[in-house]
Design a protein around this motif. Sequence first.
Motif, PDB file in Angstrom:
ATOM      1  N   ALA A 290       0.831  -1.206   0.000  1.00 50.66           N
ATOM      2  CA  ALA A 290       0.000   0.000   0.000  1.00 50.66           C
ATOM      3  C   ALA A 290       0.869   1.261   0.000  1.00 50.66           C
ATOM      4  CB  ALA A 290      -0.925  -0.018   1.214  1.00 50.66           C
ATOM      5  N   ARG A 291       1.944   1.238   0.777  1.00 50.55           N
ATOM      6  CA  ARG A 291       2.857   2.391   0.801  1.00 50.55           C
ATOM      7  C   ARG A 291       3.498   2.602  -0.577  1.00 50.55           C
ATOM      8  NH1 ARG A 291       4.946   4.167   5.827  1.00 50.55           N
ATOM      9  NH2 ARG A 291       3.977   3.141   7.623  1.00 50.55           N
ATOM     10  N   HIS A 292       3.893   1.495  -1.206  1.00 48.17           N
ATOM     11  CA  HIS A 292       4.510   1.594  -2.530  1.00 48.17           C
ATOM     12  C   HIS A 292       3.534   2.196  -3.534  1.00 48.17           C
ATOM     13  CE1 HIS A 292       5.846  -0.082  -6.478  1.00 48.17           C
ATOM     14  NE2 HIS A 292       7.013   0.318  -6.027  1.00 48.17           N
ATOM     15  N   ARG A 293       2.301   1.762  -3.490  1.00 47.67           N
ATOM     16  CA  ARG A 293       1.296   2.282  -4.428  1.00 47.67           C
ATOM     17  C   ARG A 293       1.045   3.767  -4.222  1.00 47.67           C
ATOM     18  NH1 ARG A 293      -3.117  -2.712  -4.017  1.00 47.67           N
ATOM     19  NH2 ARG A 293      -2.018  -4.152  -5.434  1.00 47.67           N
ATOM     20  N   ARG A 294       1.192   4.219  -2.951  1.00 48.46           N
ATOM     21  CA  ARG A 294       0.962   5.640  -2.657  1.00 48.46           C
ATOM     22  C   ARG A 294       2.232   6.475  -2.829  1.00 48.46           C
ATOM     23  NH1 ARG A 294      -1.881   3.315   1.948  1.00 48.46           N
ATOM     24  NH2 ARG A 294      -0.056   3.839   3.245  1.00 48.46           N
ATOM     25  N   GLY A 295       3.326   5.812  -3.164  1.00 46.78           N
ATOM     26  CA  GLY A 295       4.570   6.531  -3.341  1.00 46.78           C
ATOM     27  C   GLY A 295       5.223   6.966  -2.044  1.00 46.78           C
ATOM     28  N   GLU A 296       4.939   6.258  -0.944  1.00 47.37           N
ATOM     29  CA  GLU A 296       5.479   6.603   0.368  1.00 47.37           C
ATOM     30  C   GLU A 296       6.753   5.804   0.669  1.00 47.37           C
ATOM     31  OE1 GLU A 296       1.022   7.398   2.279  1.00 47.37           O
ATOM     32  OE2 GLU A 296       2.333   5.847   3.121  1.00 47.37           O
ATOM     33  N   ALA A 297       7.466   6.261   1.676  1.00 44.92           N
ATOM     34  CA  ALA A 297       8.658   5.532   2.132  1.00 44.92           C
ATOM     35  C   ALA A 297       8.256   4.165   2.663  1.00 44.92           C
ATOM     36  CB  ALA A 297       9.366   6.328   3.224  1.00 44.92           C
ATOM     37  N   MET A 298       9.133   3.179   2.445  1.00 41.45           N
ATOM     38  CA  MET A 298       8.840   1.810   2.850  1.00 41.45           C
ATOM     39  C   MET A 298       9.860   1.337   3.875  1.00 41.45           C
ATOM     40  SD  MET A 298       7.883   0.095  -0.835  1.00 41.45           S
ATOM     41  CE  MET A 298       9.396   0.719  -1.584  1.00 41.45           C
ATOM     42  N   PRO A 299       9.463   1.121   5.130  1.00 38.04           N
ATOM     43  CA  PRO A 299      10.386   0.563   6.120  1.00 38.04           C
ATOM     44  C   PRO A 299      10.944  -0.778   5.638  1.00 38.04           C
ATOM     45  CG  PRO A 299       8.383   1.359   7.190  1.00 38.04           C
ATOM     46  CD  PRO A 299       8.136   1.413   5.704  1.00 38.04           C
ATOM     47  N   GLY A 300      12.244  -0.973   5.839  1.00 35.82           N
ATOM     48  CA  GLY A 300      12.871  -2.218   5.425  1.00 35.82           C
ATOM     49  C   GLY A 300      13.440  -2.185   4.021  1.00 35.82           C
ATOM     50  N   ARG A 301      13.255  -1.079   3.302  1.00 36.74           N
ATOM     51  CA  ARG A 301      13.813  -1.004   1.951  1.00 36.74           C
ATOM     52  C   ARG A 301      15.342  -1.054   2.023  1.00 36.74           C
ATOM     53  NH1 ARG A 301      12.124   2.991  -3.043  1.00 36.74           N
ATOM     54  NH2 ARG A 301      13.672   2.195  -4.531  1.00 36.74           N
ATOM     55  N   VAL A 302      15.922  -1.921   1.227  1.00 36.11           N
ATOM     56  CA  VAL A 302      17.363  -2.167   1.281  1.00 36.11           C
ATOM     57  C   VAL A 302      18.118  -1.087   0.516  1.00 36.11           C
ATOM     58  CG1 VAL A 302      19.192  -3.767   0.575  1.00 36.11           C
ATOM     59  CG2 VAL A 302      17.066  -4.648   1.578  1.00 36.11           C
ATOM     60  N   ASP A 303      19.148  -0.569   1.146  1.00 29.71           N
ATOM     61  CA  ASP A 303      20.094   0.333   0.490  1.00 29.71           C
ATOM     62  C   ASP A 303      21.084  -0.545  -0.269  1.00 29.71           C
ATOM     63  OD1 ASP A 303      22.362   1.885  -0.126  1.00 29.71           O
ATOM     64  OD2 ASP A 303      21.979   3.250   1.539  1.00 29.71           O
TER      65      ASP A 303
END
Length: 308
Positions: A290-303
């Motif tokens: 849901a966050r991805h679809r809204r273009g929001e930051a995603m906790p746990g996204r790997v650098d």
Amino acid sequence: MTFLYKANTVRGIEWARFFAERAPDLPFRLWPDIGDPAEVRYLAVWKPPDDIAATFPNLDLVFSVGAGVDQFDVSKLPAHVPLVRMLEPGITETMVQYVTMAVLALHRDLIQFIAQQQAQVWREIQVTSAAKRRVGVMGLGLLGQAVLDGLKSFGFPLAGWNRSPRSIEGVSCYAGNGALPEFLAQTDILVCLLPLTDETRGILNASLFAQLPPGARLVNVGRGAHLVEADLIAALERGVLSAAVLDVAEAEPLPADHPFWNHPRILLTPHNASMTTPETAVDFVLDTIARHRRGEAMPGRVDRERGY
């Protein structure tokens, strides 16, 4: 638009049940029943397919079903596809339980008592107070901080080491390679919770063990590749270390002739220190989608540059 799960099949069936309850409009498939690969937009995986990009050309998100992502070759993932490591309370809760168990087992000489039982030896071992047993955690991310918090009630002097600075109440924190010797010198029980990167591969080696107090004890719940296994055996035989609890190994499962199986100073478990809980994992995944679809930051996204 399909969600595909590729990991433990038994837990995958539970994932399917929770998806049906909470996201009935999002088709869920369990590997190897992938359906039309062009429809797969979301992939949750432990060991990724050999060529993710070619197999699933329309991916939007890839999830690791565990806290680590070293099993991925990120160069094979298209740059626009985020890789997300699992951040859900089941992983944290079970890791805190395991490390607490391991630290207490080492603190109270459980491994030696197991060896004595097998040899039918009845011998007391003098108890050391927790206030005199210093515990140090390498890796101060979410899991490392939770483990330290869980250990506070036992009265151990606590320290932590991390590549970048951290500040944790009640914990002496050290940062960077320059501070590592000082951290090691005052650590009687060392817990490895580092991510596996090129910089941390093989970090648990003879040189590091020699910087610990004589007879120190080791808990490795990171990755098998953090540990130089021959150096551990040598350190145990020479008394540099007195015992180790290992949840991970270089080769999993261990070969039948591996020295860890029967070593009297090693307690071995089959890489299950922490485990994803399907119900809360599905909640995390659906929230992330849901966050991805809204273009929001995603906790746990790997650098991808840092590798975690």
